[in-house]
Structure formats: structure tokens, C-alpha cells
Design a protein around this motif. Sequence first.
Motif, PDB file in Angstrom:
ATOM      1  N   TYR A   1      14.230  -1.324  -2.870  1.00  0.00           N
ATOM      2  CA  TYR A   1      14.149   0.102  -3.166  1.00  0.00           C
ATOM      3  C   TYR A   1      14.527   0.352  -4.611  1.00  0.00           C
ATOM      4  O   TYR A   1      15.159  -0.483  -5.255  1.00  0.00           O
ATOM      5  CB  TYR A   1      15.027   0.928  -2.226  1.00  0.00           C
ATOM      6  CG  TYR A   1      16.505   0.739  -2.412  1.00  0.00           C
ATOM      7  CD1 TYR A   1      17.220   1.538  -3.291  1.00  0.00           C
ATOM      8  CD2 TYR A   1      17.203  -0.230  -1.699  1.00  0.00           C
ATOM      9  CE1 TYR A   1      18.584   1.371  -3.470  1.00  0.00           C
ATOM     10  CE2 TYR A   1      18.562  -0.404  -1.855  1.00  0.00           C
ATOM     11  CZ  TYR A   1      19.244   0.400  -2.741  1.00  0.00           C
ATOM     12  OH  TYR A   1      20.595   0.230  -2.910  1.00  0.00           O
ATOM     13  N   ALA A   2      14.131   1.531  -5.095  1.00  0.00           N
ATOM     14  CA  ALA A   2      14.472   1.939  -6.452  1.00  0.00           C
ATOM     15  C   ALA A   2      14.640   3.453  -6.478  1.00  0.00           C
ATOM     16  O   ALA A   2      13.887   4.174  -5.808  1.00  0.00           O
ATOM     17  CB  ALA A   2      13.371   1.528  -7.426  1.00  0.00           C
TER      18      ALA A   2
ATOM     19  N   GLY B   1      10.322   9.143  -0.965  1.00  0.00           N
ATOM     20  CA  GLY B   1      10.884  10.313  -0.301  1.00  0.00           C
ATOM     21  C   GLY B   1      12.284  10.612  -0.795  1.00  0.00           C
ATOM     22  O   GLY B   1      12.809   9.931  -1.673  1.00  0.00           O
ATOM     23  N   ARG B   2      12.895  11.624  -0.190  1.00  0.00           N
ATOM     24  CA  ARG B   2      14.245  12.056  -0.567  1.00  0.00           C
ATOM     25  C   ARG B   2      15.244  11.549   0.475  1.00  0.00           C
ATOM     26  O   ARG B   2      15.036  11.690   1.666  1.00  0.00           O
ATOM     27  CB  ARG B   2      14.319  13.571  -0.666  1.00  0.00           C
ATOM     28  CG  ARG B   2      15.703  14.072  -1.058  1.00  0.00           C
ATOM     29  CD  ARG B   2      15.757  15.572  -1.245  1.00  0.00           C
ATOM     30  NE  ARG B   2      14.981  16.020  -2.382  1.00  0.00           N
ATOM     31  CZ  ARG B   2      15.383  15.982  -3.655  1.00  0.00           C
ATOM     32  NH1 ARG B   2      16.559  15.476  -3.948  1.00  0.00           N
ATOM     33  NH2 ARG B   2      14.617  16.432  -4.619  1.00  0.00           N
TER      34      ARG B   2
ATOM     35  N   GLN C   1       0.849  -1.192   0.000  1.00  0.00           N
ATOM     36  CA  GLN C   1       0.000   0.000   0.000  1.00  0.00           C
ATOM     37  C   GLN C   1       0.884   1.241   0.000  1.00  0.00           C
ATOM     38  O   GLN C   1       1.794   1.346   0.820  1.00  0.00           O
ATOM     39  CB  GLN C   1      -0.882   0.002   1.252  1.00  0.00           C
ATOM     40  CG  GLN C   1      -1.704   1.257   1.431  1.00  0.00           C
ATOM     41  CD  GLN C   1      -2.767   1.393   0.356  1.00  0.00           C
ATOM     42  OE1 GLN C   1      -3.542   0.481   0.131  1.00  0.00           O
ATOM     43  NE2 GLN C   1      -2.782   2.527  -0.309  1.00  0.00           N
ATOM     44  N   ARG C   2       0.638   2.165  -0.885  1.00  0.00           N
ATOM     45  CA  ARG C   2       1.393   3.419  -0.892  1.00  0.00           C
ATOM     46  C   ARG C   2       0.884   4.304   0.244  1.00  0.00           C
ATOM     47  O   ARG C   2      -0.310   4.489   0.394  1.00  0.00           O
ATOM     48  CB  ARG C   2       1.226   4.147  -2.217  1.00  0.00           C
ATOM     49  CG  ARG C   2       1.907   3.442  -3.344  1.00  0.00           C
ATOM     50  CD  ARG C   2       1.825   4.290  -4.602  1.00  0.00           C
ATOM     51  NE  ARG C   2       2.458   3.620  -5.700  1.00  0.00           N
ATOM     52  CZ  ARG C   2       3.758   3.663  -5.961  1.00  0.00           C
ATOM     53  NH1 ARG C   2       4.552   4.368  -5.187  1.00  0.00           N
ATOM     54  NH2 ARG C   2       4.276   3.010  -6.969  1.00  0.00           N
TER      55      ARG C   2
ATOM     56  N   VAL D   1      13.750   8.310  -3.767  1.00  0.00           N
ATOM     57  CA  VAL D   1      13.710   6.851  -3.794  1.00  0.00           C
ATOM     58  C   VAL D   1      12.340   6.340  -3.374  1.00  0.00           C
ATOM     59  O   VAL D   1      11.606   6.992  -2.637  1.00  0.00           O
ATOM     60  CB  VAL D   1      14.791   6.221  -2.884  1.00  0.00           C
ATOM     61  CG1 VAL D   1      16.173   6.481  -3.427  1.00  0.00           C
ATOM     62  CG2 VAL D   1      14.678   6.714  -1.463  1.00  0.00           C
ATOM     63  N   GLU D   2      12.015   5.176  -3.881  1.00  0.00           N
ATOM     64  CA  GLU D   2      10.809   4.462  -3.490  1.00  0.00           C
ATOM     65  C   GLU D   2      11.275   3.222  -2.737  1.00  0.00           C
ATOM     66  O   GLU D   2      12.119   2.483  -3.221  1.00  0.00           O
ATOM     67  CB  GLU D   2      10.018   4.041  -4.730  1.00  0.00           C
ATOM     68  CG  GLU D   2       8.819   3.183  -4.400  1.00  0.00           C
ATOM     69  CD  GLU D   2       8.101   2.711  -5.647  1.00  0.00           C
ATOM     70  OE1 GLU D   2       7.014   3.234  -5.916  1.00  0.00           O
ATOM     71  OE2 GLU D   2       8.649   1.843  -6.356  1.00  0.00           O
ATOM     72  N   LEU D   3      10.743   3.032  -1.531  1.00  0.00           N
ATOM     73  CA  LEU D   3      11.104   1.879  -0.718  1.00  0.00           C
ATOM     74  C   LEU D   3       9.861   1.065  -0.418  1.00  0.00           C
ATOM     75  O   LEU D   3       8.783   1.618  -0.199  1.00  0.00           O
ATOM     76  CB  LEU D   3      11.742   2.317   0.599  1.00  0.00           C
ATOM     77  CG  LEU D   3      13.123   2.911   0.409  1.00  0.00           C
ATOM     78  CD1 LEU D   3      13.159   4.321   0.885  1.00  0.00           C
ATOM     79  CD2 LEU D   3      14.141   2.074   1.124  1.00  0.00           C
TER      80      LEU D   3
END
Length: 101
Positions: free
Chosen positions: A80-81, A29-30, A10-11, A63-65
Motif C-alpha cells: 500500500y501507499a 480509497g479513504r 488492474q485498477r 491510500v492505494e492498495l
Amino acid sequence: MDKKEEIKFQRINSDMVPKFVGKEVCIVGRYVSFKNGVLQLQVDKSIVEVVDIDDFPETKQIVELRGKINRKHQLEAEEYAALDDKLDYRAHARTFQKTIL
């Protein structure tokens, strides 16, 4: 989409973290810092701590974790990406607050 292919994560944004303890989530987030195995991620207006991440390159990128929120309200990372640094991660996080809560 069959049941095996359902969305697993879930985002969420930082305000939603306490509501998702024990659940799998995705946070964008950064990068702020990575020290002693703990990544600090600026997510909208708050810092989210990310644990269980072996190595994280120093970067200023967005990044997306993905992972699970633990009882300490930390994200136990699974993957992560790096995303486009031009992404407005704060606006991205506000979108989920308006559509999910």
C-alpha cells in the motif's frame, strides 16, 4: 515494455470486486478503520475489507492498495501507499468503471 514489465495489477472500483476474484488488483480509497487485522476502506460508494495486512497506521488519508481479491470479496493486501489527501477517490473510482466495463 517487454512482457516481464507488463502491468500486474488492474485498477478497479468497489462495484468491480466480484468480477476480479482471484485476480491482482489496485484499489484507491479513504481509510475508515483498522481492527483485528482487517482494514476497512471507503472505495467510491462501498466499503472494501482488506486482509493480510500486518499493521496499518491510523490515518484519514487516501491510500492505494494492491493485492488479490479472495472468494469473500476481500482484498488480500500485498502493498500500500498513502496518496495526496486532496485526491477525489470517488471520482477516481468512477473513471475505472467507465473505461473498463
